[in-house]
Design an enzyme around this catalytic site. Structure first.
Site, PDB file in Angstrom:
ATOM      1  N   TYR A 159       0.813  -1.220   0.000  1.00  0.00           N
ATOM      2  CA  TYR A 159       0.000   0.000   0.000  1.00  0.00           C
ATOM      3  C   TYR A 159       0.846   1.269   0.000  1.00  0.00           C
ATOM      4  O   TYR A 159       0.306   2.373  -0.041  1.00  0.00           O
ATOM      5  CB  TYR A 159      -0.910   0.040   1.226  1.00  0.00           C
ATOM      6  CG  TYR A 159      -2.088  -0.868   1.092  1.00  0.00           C
ATOM      7  CD1 TYR A 159      -1.899  -2.240   1.094  1.00  0.00           C
ATOM      8  CD2 TYR A 159      -3.375  -0.380   0.937  1.00  0.00           C
ATOM      9  CE1 TYR A 159      -2.971  -3.100   0.956  1.00  0.00           C
ATOM     10  CE2 TYR A 159      -4.445  -1.234   0.795  1.00  0.00           C
ATOM     11  CZ  TYR A 159      -4.238  -2.584   0.808  1.00  0.00           C
ATOM     12  OH  TYR A 159      -5.298  -3.433   0.670  1.00  0.00           O
ATOM     13  N   LYS A 226       2.630 -13.876   6.087  1.00  0.00           N
ATOM     14  CA  LYS A 226       2.874 -14.863   5.033  1.00  0.00           C
ATOM     15  C   LYS A 226       4.387 -15.055   4.941  1.00  0.00           C
ATOM     16  O   LYS A 226       5.007 -14.986   3.865  1.00  0.00           O
ATOM     17  CB  LYS A 226       2.252 -14.316   3.741  1.00  0.00           C
ATOM     18  CG  LYS A 226       2.198 -15.266   2.594  1.00  0.00           C
ATOM     19  CD  LYS A 226       1.182 -16.372   2.757  1.00  0.00           C
ATOM     20  CE  LYS A 226       1.348 -17.380   1.629  1.00  0.00           C
ATOM     21  NZ  LYS A 226       0.785 -18.693   1.924  1.00  0.00           N
ATOM     22  N   ASP A 280      -2.924 -17.580   5.050  1.00  0.00           N
ATOM     23  CA  ASP A 280      -3.947 -18.411   4.406  1.00  0.00           C
ATOM     24  C   ASP A 280      -4.607 -19.333   5.422  1.00  0.00           C
ATOM     25  O   ASP A 280      -5.822 -19.532   5.411  1.00  0.00           O
ATOM     26  CB  ASP A 280      -3.387 -19.198   3.224  1.00  0.00           C
ATOM     27  CG  ASP A 280      -2.025 -19.787   3.503  1.00  0.00           C
ATOM     28  OD1 ASP A 280      -1.062 -19.016   3.622  1.00  0.00           O
ATOM     29  OD2 ASP A 280      -1.923 -21.008   3.642  1.00  0.00           O
ATOM     30  N   ASP A 304      -6.365  -5.969   5.324  1.00  0.00           N
ATOM     31  CA  ASP A 304      -7.461  -5.537   4.471  1.00  0.00           C
ATOM     32  C   ASP A 304      -8.382  -6.721   4.203  1.00  0.00           C
ATOM     33  O   ASP A 304      -9.602  -6.660   4.397  1.00  0.00           O
ATOM     34  CB  ASP A 304      -6.858  -5.002   3.158  1.00  0.00           C
ATOM     35  CG  ASP A 304      -7.877  -4.240   2.330  1.00  0.00           C
ATOM     36  OD1 ASP A 304      -9.032  -4.134   2.772  1.00  0.00           O
ATOM     37  OD2 ASP A 304      -7.517  -3.760   1.239  1.00  0.00           O
TER      38      ASP A 304
END
Ligand code: NAP
Length: 414
Positions: A159, A226, A280, A304
């Site tokens: 972002y 992640k 995930d 988000d």
């Protein structure tokens, strides 16, 4: 502070910072941006509900003194600009503020007014509590198991806006550097985006999450990342998170490994467990082991996604509260947009901004008023007197407008 086109109310006091601590007077001046589109309807409703709960909780001893400030279309009408300096200064001066949704002006150099506000005020934590209010229609079997607060880093990650369009000289230059100097393998004409994640940005976000867990008696903080794939950004976020937990909160936190090695899986009283999950897997976990998570700290993009996914389990965006918070300054806001097709029709669900107001009351330590609103919203939904978005998903519900719904909430306050 001298403002150009706004005048602060005289009958209230400023929230202040004394010795590093926020001090809240009984009559704080709170800047309010009504917002565009449905903002006009929902903010009117929210102000009535907030005022009523404060009045009923404290019998006139406390009162919010609203200070109207402008952004979006109303600012453009008044000032000829979308985000006047007056508004930024007022939020900075008065520390706690609330806003409705804002139209993103087309052109004019803004990515969005919201992003600009977060950047100029350094509101680095996007905070989203996600919990179930009984009676709310939900797509899952046990929505009541959800009660998490997501702390999403607001200033870094993909972002940051550092992106180069494929087939341009800039992208070629970055690619050539990475291929020739760094030995990377990147196809020609690729678009390239940069994902910066810093120790500073990660640690201050995790500090906020852990401090929140301490203040509100939460039992765990989960770092969602992640890092198995992006080792030096997402993986580093996890490592810095654990590091700062130990450095700053070593006396009150233990890791999940310690929980099993030292305490045989039984969480000792007064300790917060810091754990981590791969992003995930976290999407499965919030569905299958929902109540094992309380506070979540995560980089921008994961945050988000996970905020909206979690909100969907308990009634969607119309029910989701949010705030953008910096070291002291806090801007509470509706999480949805301006839904222009419903503007000024008095039909839309004001719960999102009302619940953001609940967060605001909690931030000020006005717990009685905050709890009174939460209970009254729950009662109103259980009575099945709801706005169209909930009514269409419920059996036997009565559809009411925005202002009527607010009146029901006020009538249901005890
Ligand atoms: P939106 O305004 O959030 O509306 C999309 C749909 O979501 C609505 O048509 C409605 O669906 C539902 N919805 C939104 N708020 C609701 C509420 N309070 N109660 C019930 N349902 C609600 O998204 P958008 O149409 O993509 O964006 C419109 C404008 O808002 C754009 O200018 C965008 O930039 C801006 N925006 C601002 C913010 C912000 O200020 N924080 C955030 C997002 C978007 P149904 O029609 O199915 O009922």
């Amino acid at each position: 502070m001298a403002y150009k086109m706004i005048t602060p109310p005289e009958n209230g006091e400023k929230i202040t910072i004394v010795d590093g601590e926020l001090k809240f007077p009984d009559n704080p001046i709170i800047p309010v941006i009504e917002g565009d589109g449905i903002g006009r309807d929902i903010m009117k409703a929210a102000r009535r509900v907030l005022d009523a709960s404060v009045e009923k909780s404290y019998g006139g001893k406390k009162k919010i003194v609203w200070f109207d400030v402008f952004a979006g279309e109303s600012a453009n009408d008044k000032y000829g600009e979308w985000l006047p300096q007056d508004t930024i200064d007022a939020i900075r001066d008065y520390i706690v503020a609330i806003k409705g949704p804002l139209t993103t002006p087309v052109g004019g150099g803004f990515r969005s007014l919201n992003v600009t506000l977060r950047q100029v005020l350094d509101l680095y934590a996007c905070v989203r509590p996600v919990k179930f209010y009984k009676g709310t229609p939900s797509p899952v079997k046990r929505p009541e198991k959800m009660d998490i607060v997501i702390f999403r880093e607001n200033t870094e990650d993909v972002y940051a806006g550092i992106e180069y369009r494929g087939t341009t000289a800039e992208a070629d230059k970055v690619r050539e550097f990475l291929v020739n100097e760094m030995g990377a393998n990147i196809r020609e004409n690729s678009g390239i985006g940069i994902k910066p994640i810093s120790a500073f940005g990660s640690k201050r976000l995790v500090v906020k999450g852990i401090q929140y867990a301490i203040d509100r008696g939460r039992k765990s903080v989960t770092l969602v990342h992640k890092g198995n794939i992006m080792k030096y950004t997402e993986g580093a976020f996890r490592d810095w998170g654990y590091e700062v937990a130990k450095e700053k909160f070593g006396g009150v936190t233990i890791t999940e490994d310690e929980l099993w090695e030292k305490y045989d899986g039984k969480q000792p009283e007064g300790k917060i467990v810091v754990k981590d999950r791969i992003a995930d897997s976290m999407f499965q976990q919030i569905l299958t082991r929902t109540d094992e998570y309380e506070v979540v700290c995560t980089p921008n993009l994961n945050g988000d996604y996970i905020s909206d996914a979690a909100a969907a389990q308990v009634g969607g965006l119309g029910m989701a509260a949010g705030a953008n918070i910096g070291d002291y300054i806090a801007l509470f806001e509706a999480t949805h947009g301006t839904a222009p097709k419903y503007a000024d029709k008095d039909v839309i669900n004001p719960s999102s901004v009302i619940l953001s107001g609940v967060m605001m009351l909690q931030y000020m330590g006005w717990e009685e008023a905050a709890t009174m609103i939460e209970n009254a919203i729950e009662k109103t939904i259980q009575n099945k007197t709801v706005t169209y978005d909930l009514e269409r998903q419920m059996q036997g519900a009565t559809k009411v407008g925005t202002s009527q719904y607010a009146t029901h909430i006020i009538d249901n306050m005890k």
